[in-house]
Design an enzyme around this catalytic site. Structure first.
Site, PDB file in Angstrom:
ATOM      1  N   GLU A 227       0.827  -1.210   0.000  1.00  0.00           N
ATOM      2  CA  GLU A 227       0.000   0.000   0.000  1.00  0.00           C
ATOM      3  C   GLU A 227       0.858   1.256   0.000  1.00  0.00           C
ATOM      4  OE1 GLU A 227      -4.029   1.941   1.870  1.00  0.00           O
ATOM      5  OE2 GLU A 227      -3.394  -0.028   2.557  1.00  0.00           O
TER       6      GLU A 227
ATOM      7  N   GLY B  40      -6.253   5.552  -0.203  1.00  0.00           N
ATOM      8  CA  GLY B  40      -6.626   4.171  -0.452  1.00  0.00           C
ATOM      9  C   GLY B  40      -8.109   3.926  -0.254  1.00  0.00           C
TER      10      GLY B  40
ATOM     11  N   HIS C  60      -0.851 -13.953  -0.489  1.00  0.00           N
ATOM     12  CA  HIS C  60       0.466 -14.332   0.033  1.00  0.00           C
ATOM     13  C   HIS C  60       0.806 -15.705  -0.553  1.00  0.00           C
ATOM     14  CE1 HIS C  60       0.001 -10.898   2.597  1.00  0.00           C
ATOM     15  NE2 HIS C  60      -1.174 -11.378   2.998  1.00  0.00           N
TER      16      HIS C  60
ATOM     17  N   ARG D  12       4.238 -17.124  -0.964  1.00  0.00           N
ATOM     18  CA  ARG D  12       5.436 -17.815  -0.486  1.00  0.00           C
ATOM     19  C   ARG D  12       5.949 -17.075   0.742  1.00  0.00           C
ATOM     20  NH1 ARG D  12       9.045 -20.845  -3.192  1.00  0.00           N
ATOM     21  NH2 ARG D  12       8.039 -20.369  -5.163  1.00  0.00           N
TER      22      ARG D  12
ATOM     23  N   HIS E 191      -4.478   1.367 -14.048  1.00  0.00           N
ATOM     24  CA  HIS E 191      -5.568   2.229 -14.534  1.00  0.00           C
ATOM     25  C   HIS E 191      -5.456   3.587 -13.869  1.00  0.00           C
ATOM     26  CE1 HIS E 191      -9.590   3.763 -15.369  1.00  0.00           C
ATOM     27  NE2 HIS E 191      -9.722   3.975 -14.071  1.00  0.00           N
TER      28      HIS E 191
ATOM     29  N   GLY F  21      -7.807   6.817 -13.836  1.00  0.00           N
ATOM     30  CA  GLY F  21      -9.042   7.484 -14.242  1.00  0.00           C
ATOM     31  C   GLY F  21      -9.162   8.845 -13.593  1.00  0.00           C
TER      32      GLY F  21
END
Length: 155
Positions: A73, A93, A100, A102, A117, A119
């Site tokens: 994030e 956000g 997840h 490995r 993307h 926009g």
């Protein structure tokens, strides 16, 4: 017919990114606590690292999934805010997910965020996390809201 062998990628950033300023902005935050550092900015990606060590581990000695999400994030959020004119917009956000794949027990987790993307009101980023051997350890997708700064707050 002529073709270009390696056309140079065009930058997606609104302004020239300042790596030192971005890392300085992480001081006294979760980024500093987890050792997250932005290490590279390419024309269309942002890359950063996080140590795989006890402060980022869960009880079984693997990098905690939540720490993976913080790294993902962070990279997507920084990237999103670099794409827009920060005198007019900021990005926050809306949704993040992570698979997840490995476990990582040592070394460094390296994340690379790429824009899928862009926009008018949202962006979607893909973030791949890899271990020191280059093996994919986590794949994340982040949706960001592009929020206009109210005219009264623009100064």
């Amino acid at each position: 017919m002529t073709t270009q062998s390696n056309p140079e990628k065009q930058s997606i950033w609104f302004a020239t990114p300042d790596l030192a300023a971005m890392n300085a902005g992480g001081k006294n935050t979760a980024l500093e606590a987890l050792g997250i550092e932005i290490t590279e900015i390419g024309p269309d990606y942002i890359r950063g690292t996080m140590p795989a060590e006890p402060r980022t581990f869960q009880p079984f000695g693997l990098v905690h999934g939540g720490c993976n999400v913080v790294l993902a994030e962070t990279l997507g959020s920084v990237g999103a805010n670099l794409v827009v004119d920060n005198s007019q917009y900021y990005c926050v956000g809306q949704e993040v997910n992570a698979n997840h794949l490995r476990g990582v027990r040592s070394g460094t987790v390296t994340g690379t965020a790429t824009l899928l993307h862009a926009g008018r009101t949202s962006q979607v980023w893909s973030i791949e996390l890899r271990d020191d051997s280059g093996k994919l350890s986590c794949i994340s997708r982040l949706t960001m809201a592009v929020v206009p700064i109210p005219k009264t707050a623009r100064g």
